[in-house]
Design a protein around this motif. Structure first.
Motif, PDB file in Angstrom:
ATOM      1  N   GLU A   1     -61.790   1.912 -32.405  1.00  0.00           N
ATOM      2  CA  GLU A   1     -60.555   1.999 -31.577  1.00  0.00           C
ATOM      3  C   GLU A   1     -61.152   1.682 -29.862  1.00  0.00           C
ATOM      4  OE1 GLU A   1     -59.109   5.720 -31.711  1.00  0.00           O
ATOM      5  OE2 GLU A   1     -57.053   5.046 -31.098  1.00  0.00           O
ATOM      6  N   ARG A   2     -62.334   2.134 -29.840  1.00  0.00           N
ATOM      7  CA  ARG A   2     -62.873   2.180 -28.222  1.00  0.00           C
ATOM      8  C   ARG A   2     -63.499   0.539 -28.242  1.00  0.00           C
ATOM      9  NH1 ARG A   2     -65.596   7.917 -28.458  1.00  0.00           N
ATOM     10  NH2 ARG A   2     -63.688   9.166 -27.674  1.00  0.00           N
ATOM     11  N   LEU A   3     -63.834   0.194 -29.203  1.00  0.00           N
ATOM     12  CA  LEU A   3     -64.437  -1.299 -29.096  1.00  0.00           C
ATOM     13  C   LEU A   3     -63.589  -2.354 -28.845  1.00  0.00           C
ATOM     14  CD1 LEU A   3     -67.158  -1.315 -32.176  1.00  0.00           C
ATOM     15  CD2 LEU A   3     -67.622  -1.895 -29.806  1.00  0.00           C
ATOM     16  N   LEU A   4     -62.132  -1.901 -28.842  1.00  0.00           N
ATOM     17  CA  LEU A   4     -60.913  -2.774 -28.503  1.00  0.00           C
ATOM     18  C   LEU A   4     -60.873  -2.816 -27.007  1.00  0.00           C
ATOM     19  CD1 LEU A   4     -58.280  -1.858 -31.073  1.00  0.00           C
ATOM     20  CD2 LEU A   4     -59.694  -3.709 -31.076  1.00  0.00           C
ATOM     21  N   GLU A   5     -61.469  -1.792 -26.411  1.00  0.00           N
ATOM     22  CA  GLU A   5     -61.219  -1.815 -24.876  1.00  0.00           C
ATOM     23  C   GLU A   5     -62.579  -1.731 -23.927  1.00  0.00           C
ATOM     24  OE1 GLU A   5     -57.809   1.539 -24.395  1.00  0.00           O
ATOM     25  OE2 GLU A   5     -59.504   2.491 -25.109  1.00  0.00           O
ATOM     26  N   VAL A   6     -63.890  -1.445 -24.694  1.00  0.00           N
ATOM     27  CA  VAL A   6     -65.150  -1.409 -24.004  1.00  0.00           C
ATOM     28  C   VAL A   6     -66.008  -2.093 -24.724  1.00  0.00           C
ATOM     29  CG1 VAL A   6     -64.727   0.472 -22.669  1.00  0.00           C
ATOM     30  CG2 VAL A   6     -65.800   0.694 -24.619  1.00  0.00           C
TER      31      VAL A   6
ATOM     32  N   ALA B   1     -72.150   6.867 -19.508  1.00  0.00           N
ATOM     33  CA  ALA B   1     -73.108   7.750 -20.000  1.00  0.00           C
ATOM     34  C   ALA B   1     -72.458   9.035 -20.334  1.00  0.00           C
ATOM     35  CB  ALA B   1     -74.218   7.537 -19.032  1.00  0.00           C
ATOM     36  N   ALA B   2     -71.790   9.192 -21.512  1.00  0.00           N
ATOM     37  CA  ALA B   2     -71.147  10.342 -21.820  1.00  0.00           C
ATOM     38  C   ALA B   2     -71.281  10.706 -23.364  1.00  0.00           C
ATOM     39  CB  ALA B   2     -69.737  10.253 -21.316  1.00  0.00           C
ATOM     40  N   ALA B   3     -72.222  10.538 -23.920  1.00  0.00           N
ATOM     41  CA  ALA B   3     -72.350  10.942 -25.363  1.00  0.00           C
ATOM     42  C   ALA B   3     -71.004  10.373 -26.153  1.00  0.00           C
ATOM     43  CB  ALA B   3     -72.339  12.541 -25.518  1.00  0.00           C
ATOM     44  N   MET B   4     -70.750   9.116 -25.803  1.00  0.00           N
ATOM     45  CA  MET B   4     -69.491   8.704 -26.266  1.00  0.00           C
ATOM     46  C   MET B   4     -69.716   7.796 -27.622  1.00  0.00           C
ATOM     47  SD  MET B   4     -66.752   6.090 -24.460  1.00  0.00           S
ATOM     48  CE  MET B   4     -65.801   7.355 -23.479  1.00  0.00           C
TER      49      MET B   4
ATOM     50  N   ASN C   1     -70.823  11.193 -39.071  1.00  0.00           N
ATOM     51  CA  ASN C   1     -71.674  10.359 -38.831  1.00  0.00           C
ATOM     52  C   ASN C   1     -71.315   9.274 -37.554  1.00  0.00           C
ATOM     53  OD1 ASN C   1     -73.207  10.586 -41.204  1.00  0.00           O
ATOM     54  ND2 ASN C   1     -71.516   9.665 -42.607  1.00  0.00           N
ATOM     55  N   GLU C   2     -71.567  10.142 -36.429  1.00  0.00           N
ATOM     56  CA  GLU C   2     -71.136   9.397 -35.115  1.00  0.00           C
ATOM     57  C   GLU C   2     -72.514   9.004 -34.625  1.00  0.00           C
ATOM     58  OE1 GLU C   2     -68.238  11.434 -33.002  1.00  0.00           O
ATOM     59  OE2 GLU C   2     -68.042  12.685 -34.602  1.00  0.00           O
ATOM     60  N   ASN C   3     -72.399   7.608 -33.774  1.00  0.00           N
ATOM     61  CA  ASN C   3     -73.613   7.379 -32.871  1.00  0.00           C
ATOM     62  C   ASN C   3     -73.039   7.019 -31.761  1.00  0.00           C
ATOM     63  OD1 ASN C   3     -73.450   5.028 -35.620  1.00  0.00           O
ATOM     64  ND2 ASN C   3     -75.401   6.268 -35.297  1.00  0.00           N
ATOM     65  N   TYR C   4     -73.906   7.481 -30.671  1.00  0.00           N
ATOM     66  CA  TYR C   4     -73.413   7.369 -29.288  1.00  0.00           C
ATOM     67  C   TYR C   4     -74.044   6.059 -28.650  1.00  0.00           C
ATOM     68  CZ  TYR C   4     -73.067  12.643 -29.246  1.00  0.00           C
ATOM     69  OH  TYR C   4     -72.861  13.992 -29.555  1.00  0.00           O
ATOM     70  N   GLY C   5     -73.088   5.424 -27.825  1.00  0.00           N
ATOM     71  CA  GLY C   5     -73.646   4.414 -27.190  1.00  0.00           C
ATOM     72  C   GLY C   5     -73.251   4.421 -25.503  1.00  0.00           C
ATOM     73  N   PHE C   6     -73.723   3.581 -24.646  1.00  0.00           N
ATOM     74  CA  PHE C   6     -73.474   3.376 -23.378  1.00  0.00           C
ATOM     75  C   PHE C   6     -72.334   2.383 -23.556  1.00  0.00           C
ATOM     76  CE2 PHE C   6     -77.954   4.474 -22.970  1.00  0.00           C
ATOM     77  CZ  PHE C   6     -77.725   5.743 -22.422  1.00  0.00           C
ATOM     78  N   ALA C   7     -71.268   2.493 -22.403  1.00  0.00           N
ATOM     79  CA  ALA C   7     -70.130   1.625 -22.608  1.00  0.00           C
ATOM     80  C   ALA C   7     -70.308   0.736 -21.267  1.00  0.00           C
ATOM     81  CB  ALA C   7     -68.772   2.138 -22.966  1.00  0.00           C
ATOM     82  N   VAL C   8     -70.003  -0.516 -21.545  1.00  0.00           N
ATOM     83  CA  VAL C   8     -69.787  -1.227 -20.269  1.00  0.00           C
ATOM     84  C   VAL C   8     -68.412  -1.972 -20.207  1.00  0.00           C
ATOM     85  CG1 VAL C   8     -71.997  -1.743 -19.694  1.00  0.00           C
ATOM     86  CG2 VAL C   8     -70.954  -3.405 -21.166  1.00  0.00           C
ATOM     87  N   LYS C   9     -67.867  -2.651 -19.160  1.00  0.00           N
ATOM     88  CA  LYS C   9     -66.367  -3.214 -19.204  1.00  0.00           C
ATOM     89  C   LYS C   9     -66.490  -4.305 -20.481  1.00  0.00           C
ATOM     90  CE  LYS C   9     -63.304  -5.025 -16.040  1.00  0.00           C
ATOM     91  NZ  LYS C   9     -62.931  -5.449 -14.738  1.00  0.00           N
ATOM     92  N   LYS C  10     -65.451  -4.580 -21.078  1.00  0.00           N
ATOM     93  CA  LYS C  10     -65.554  -5.665 -21.807  1.00  0.00           C
ATOM     94  C   LYS C  10     -65.885  -6.947 -21.300  1.00  0.00           C
ATOM     95  CE  LYS C  10     -63.081  -5.599 -26.204  1.00  0.00           C
ATOM     96  NZ  LYS C  10     -64.680  -6.024 -26.737  1.00  0.00           N
ATOM     97  N   GLY C  11     -67.088  -7.626 -21.975  1.00  0.00           N
ATOM     98  CA  GLY C  11     -67.148  -8.910 -21.231  1.00  0.00           C
ATOM     99  C   GLY C  11     -68.598  -8.794 -20.264  1.00  0.00           C
ATOM    100  N   ASN C  12     -68.896  -7.704 -19.897  1.00  0.00           N
ATOM    101  CA  ASN C  12     -70.061  -7.554 -19.092  1.00  0.00           C
ATOM    102  C   ASN C  12     -71.338  -7.607 -19.730  1.00  0.00           C
ATOM    103  OD1 ASN C  12     -71.678  -7.060 -17.066  1.00  0.00           O
ATOM    104  ND2 ASN C  12     -70.676  -5.240 -16.407  1.00  0.00           N
ATOM    105  N   THR C  13     -71.550  -8.946 -20.281  1.00  0.00           N
ATOM    106  CA  THR C  13     -72.720  -9.250 -21.199  1.00  0.00           C
ATOM    107  C   THR C  13     -73.902  -9.113 -20.331  1.00  0.00           C
ATOM    108  OG1 THR C  13     -72.280 -11.617 -20.839  1.00  0.00           O
ATOM    109  CG2 THR C  13     -71.606 -10.682 -22.814  1.00  0.00           C
ATOM    110  N   GLU C  14     -73.905  -9.084 -19.162  1.00  0.00           N
ATOM    111  CA  GLU C  14     -75.217  -9.367 -18.556  1.00  0.00           C
ATOM    112  C   GLU C  14     -75.920  -7.953 -18.345  1.00  0.00           C
ATOM    113  OE1 GLU C  14     -75.119 -11.190 -14.548  1.00  0.00           O
ATOM    114  OE2 GLU C  14     -76.702 -10.254 -14.125  1.00  0.00           O
TER     115      GLU C  14
ATOM    116  N   ILE D   1     -62.989   5.694 -19.605  1.00  0.00           N
ATOM    117  CA  ILE D   1     -62.488   4.217 -19.873  1.00  0.00           C
ATOM    118  C   ILE D   1     -61.709   3.399 -19.101  1.00  0.00           C
ATOM    119  CG2 ILE D   1     -61.366   2.779 -22.026  1.00  0.00           C
ATOM    120  CD1 ILE D   1     -63.136   4.144 -23.981  1.00  0.00           C
ATOM    121  N   PRO D   2     -60.465   4.047 -18.586  1.00  0.00           N
ATOM    122  CA  PRO D   2     -59.670   3.504 -17.523  1.00  0.00           C
ATOM    123  C   PRO D   2     -60.359   3.176 -16.452  1.00  0.00           C
ATOM    124  CG  PRO D   2     -58.616   5.368 -18.628  1.00  0.00           C
ATOM    125  CD  PRO D   2     -59.772   5.575 -19.361  1.00  0.00           C
TER     126      PRO D   2
END
Ligand code: GLN
Length: 259
Positions: free
Chosen positions: A104-109, A96-99, A218-231, A84-85
């Motif tokens: 909590e993470r949604l506040l950062e990415v 892409a890390a089975a994250m 009950n976890e779900n994995y997602g790919f994370a991008v920088k906050k605001g990288n909507t494109e 995340i950093p």
């Protein structure tokens, strides 16, 4: 003399201009390149093949999504806790890390739509004498997990913070592969490892370790991008939906989750 100087400075300005044009040409090329950050200690989602290249379900999937949309990709192996950093400081473009998607993470990415479900599981060494049949038994052993993961948070919140496991019996690892290597050495190192269920299953295939307990999270994995990288996020979501609608998705599951 003055004229010479003038010519010299015009030449210099021209040279700088040409340089700038050449450089921006480079940047444009780079704009098409996506750097994927992962932590290659998490089979079958991301791991190192015998030749040390990073492969896995996540890696194939995100590469397919991005290359189909005209990007070139590069994969970088980074400790899970630093992903995340690294995203926030633009060292990588996507995680892409089975994250697991967490509040909590949604506040950062920002996360893509979910692409895989998981729970937690408890791994022990086969024939180690470690006897765990319920959560309460965990307190009798040293428990390992990878720093910064949902498995680590579960041990911390459910066992340590509630006084059900003494802090000195909680061992944090930078890599899950190291945690499992310690598990195989024996209970003097670590008696049990708490880890995502699909990954526990992958490690158990070796025959050295086995699952003794499942913990529903009950976890779900997602790919994370920088906050605001909507494109980029929109492209990943479109690509993900597209891949799921083709045989590629079934083939990928077959490739990494059966046998
Ligand atoms: N899914 C877990 C988490 O997000 C573990 C991920 C991992 O270790 N790569 O924390």
């Amino acid at each position: 003399m003055e004229k010479k100087n003038k010519i010299l400075s015009i030449t210099l300005v021209l040279a700088m201009l040409i340089g700038t044009v050449a450089l921006s040409g480079c940047t444009q090329e780079d704009e098409n390149k996506i750097i994927i950050g992962t932590s290659a200690d998490f089979p079958p989602f991301e791991f190192k093949a015998a030749n040390q290249t990073i492969v896995g379900f996540d890696i194939d999937l995100i590469k397919k999504i991005l290359t189909d949309q005209g990007y070139t990709v590069e994969v970088q192996d980074i400790g899970f806790d630093s992903l995340i950093p690294s995203l926030q400081t633009d060292k990588i473009d996507v995680i892409a890390a089975a994250m697991t998607i967490t509040d909590e993470r949604l506040l950062e990415v920002d996360f893509s739509n979910p692409y895989y479900d998981a729970n937690q599981a408890v791994l022990v060494k086969v024939d180690s004498g470690v006897n765990i049949t319920k959560i309460q038994d965990l307190k009798n052993y040293t428990i390992g997990a990878q720093t910064g993961t949902t498995g680590w948070a579960w041990v911390n919140d459910t066992l340590v913070a509630t006084g059900n496991l003494s802090e000195d019996k909680f061992r944090s690892y930078e890599l899950y592969t190291d945690a499992v290597a310690d598990l195989i050495i024996g209970p003097s190192r670590v008696g049990a490892v708490v880890i995502d269920s699909p990954v526990a299953q992958a490690f158990a295939k070796s025959g050295d370790v086995r699952i003794v307990l499942n913990i529903t999270t009950n976890e779900n994995y997602g790919f994370a991008v920088k906050k605001g990288n909507t494109e980029l996020l929109a492209k990943i979501n479109t690509g993900l939906a597209g891949v799921k609608a083709t045989a590629y998705w079934e083939d990928l599951i077959e490739k990494y989750f059966t046998t």
